[in-house]
Design an enzyme around this catalytic site. Structure first.
Site, short mmCIF file in Angstrom:
data_model
loop_
_atom_site.label_atom_id
_atom_site.label_comp_id
_atom_site.label_asym_id
_atom_site.label_seq_id
_atom_site.Cartn_x
_atom_site.Cartn_y
_atom_site.Cartn_z
N HIS A 157 0.83 -1.22 0.00
CA HIS A 157 0.00 0.00 0.00
C HIS A 157 0.86 1.26 0.00
CE1 HIS A 157 -3.22 -2.78 1.44
NE2 HIS A 157 -2.22 -3.29 2.14
N SER A 278 15.09 22.09 -15.53
CA SER A 278 13.93 22.96 -15.71
C SER A 278 14.42 24.29 -16.25
CB SER A 278 13.23 23.18 -14.37
OG SER A 278 12.45 24.36 -14.40
N GLU A 291 9.39 9.13 -16.55
CA GLU A 291 8.01 9.57 -16.74
C GLU A 291 7.49 9.19 -18.13
OE1 GLU A 291 9.52 13.58 -15.22
OE2 GLU A 291 7.36 13.74 -14.97
#
Ligand code: ARG
Length: 459
Positions: A157, A278, A291
């Site tokens: 979990h 970035s 990703e």
């Protein structure tokens, strides 16, 4: 003017819209090498069976090589009016070798031709997937060997569960990719039958030798039913299904890497080579490759569903619907190979932060199960009662804002008076993982055994 390949019964050529919806050359040009290999095998067979003269076959085979080199060099002019790769190649062959080119299509149809070409293409992709998976598995085994006894939190979990070893976690993915590999190999073995010579749907009256073309193209045997052979796209669907499961595995691992590389976790440091920055936040180092791998599964699942939907409800044998098979498979294959390669690179380059892993492993009461097990072993308490007593100790530690090993023996005895000093031995994370020696368990000795097994298997 009507189509030079099939226009005999037509007075007019197609509407521009008809041409646009019908043409597949924009994408099936990727089958050029397979198309030419299939045609060369077919020409050889036609000559061997006396259907074509040796000189015609030789001219055709030579001409096809010229066509292939023109395509490879980017000199070939593809024509939408000629619809697809099969007719583009044949029309160019006609320009190069003249009349014999018109004999190549004897005892063949574009229906068995495209099935053959596409199978050859998918077969290459299965082979590429095999290499990609093997490389990724080797990288994971390398990580597992280096950190066979490094301790990290195991989660259920996404909550701290029990300490596990880094090597064990890496090898969990090796198992997953090994199943993918086995599915890839199964799919390849099942699909490796040659449709060539099934002709349009019914076979042919020419005395062809389908075993000969099958062998020349590396197939195990010819397909046994011509109707099935021209209408079967199971091989493409199986590729997409196998690819989907593999992409799902990649996506799960990618998700872990995204989480692990965050400042909050710091379990791994991804290399600069597999990260991006970035444009506004100077401190950022983003796990973009992970990703994107995580996202690729959408396209691959989509392709699987799309082709299943194209094929459902199609009557035998060939229907033009089936032309929609290629773009889905091309896109899924391209993205699967890219995802496998990117994952391999990331795994090879990443470094696990041993201290951060161990600190995280020791927090969150991760050895509570060890404490309960100790009570069972040392005091004979039934597991359910031991579980309850340990729960009370967790609650006490939580209240104090400390971890289980920080409690005193008096605290422990307050909950259950059979507890002795010896309990502290099992509260450490290293003892915890070392104790889990059951087959398949997380203990470093077991992990190293599996590493050895994998190194033997993977070479
Ligand atoms: N371009 C077609 C395809 O991709 C080739 C087969 C065409 N056959 C036909 N009977 N029109 O499926």
């Amino acid at each position: 003017t009507s189509n030079q390949m099939w226009g005999g019964r037509f007075a007019a050529g197609p509407d521009a819209i008809m041409e646009a919806i019908n043409a597949s050359i924009g994408f099936d040009k990727r089958l050029a090498a397979q198309d030419i290999a299939g045609s060369r095998a077919h020409a050889d067979m036609l000559a061997a069976t006396g259907i074509l003269s040796d000189s015609d076959a030789a001219a055709i085979k030579e001409g096809l090589l010229t066509v292939l080199s023109e395509i490879d060099d980017g000199r070939f002019v593809f024509s939408t009016a000629l619809e697809d790769i099969h007719m583009n190649v044949e029309a160019r062959l006609k320009q190069i070798v003249g009349e014999p080119a018109g004999r190549l299509h004897t005892a063949r149809s574009r229906n068995d031709q495209v099935a053959t070409d596409f199978k050859l293409w998918v077969r290459d992709q299965l082979d590429a997937a095999e290499s990609g998976l093997l490389a990724l598995m080797r990288a994971l085994v390398g990580q597992a060997e280096a950190g066979a006894d490094w301790v990290m939190p195991g989660f259920t979990h996404l909550q701290t569960a029990q300490p596990v070893t880094w090597g064990h976690h890496m090898l969990a993915y090796v198992e997953m990719f090994a199943r993918d590999l086995s599915r890839v190999r199964d799919a390849r073995a099942r699909m490796n039958e040659s449709p060539l010579g099934s002709a349009a749907l019914a076979g042919t009256g020419f005395a062809i030798d389908r075993h000969m073309t099958a062998e020349a193209l590396g197939f195990d045997r010819p397909t046994a039913n011509s109707l099935d052979a021209v209408s079967d796209r199971d091989f493409a669907l199986e590729f997409l299904s196998v690819a989907s499961i593999c992409a799902m595995h990649l996506s799960r691992f990618a998700e872990e890497l995204v989480i692990w590389s965050s400042a909050q976790f710091r379990f791994v440091t991804l290399s600069d080579r597999f990260s991006t920055g970035s444009s506004i936040m100077p401190q950022k180092k983003n796990p973009d490759a992970a990703e994107l791998i995580r996202a690729k599964i959408g396209r691959i699942f989509g392709a699987n569903v799309a082709l299943m939907t194209v094929m459902k409800g199609l009557p035998l044998a060939y229907s033009k619907d089936m032309q929609e098979d290629k773009e889905q498979v091309f896109d899924a294959a391209d993205n699967l190979m890219l995802a496998l390669a990117a994952m391999e690179g990331m795994v090879r380059d990443m470094s696990a932060n041993r201290e951060a892993l161990e600190a995280a492993a020791a927090s969150g009461f991760s050895t509570a199960t060890d404490l309960a097990d100790w009570l069972v072993r040392e005091t004979g308490l039934p597991f359910r009662e031991a579980h309850h007593a340990t729960g009370a100790l967790v609650a006490l530690a939580e209240q104090r804002g400390c971890d289980l090993p920080d409690l005193t023996l008096e605290d422990m005895k307050g909950v259950h008076d059979a507890i002795t000093e010896g309990v502290f031995d099992v509260l450490g994370v290293h003892n915890s993982v070392a104790s889990r020696t059951s087959y398949g368990g997380t203990a470093p000795v077991r992990v190293l055994e599996q590493v050895t097994r994998w190194k033997e298997t993977l070479g």
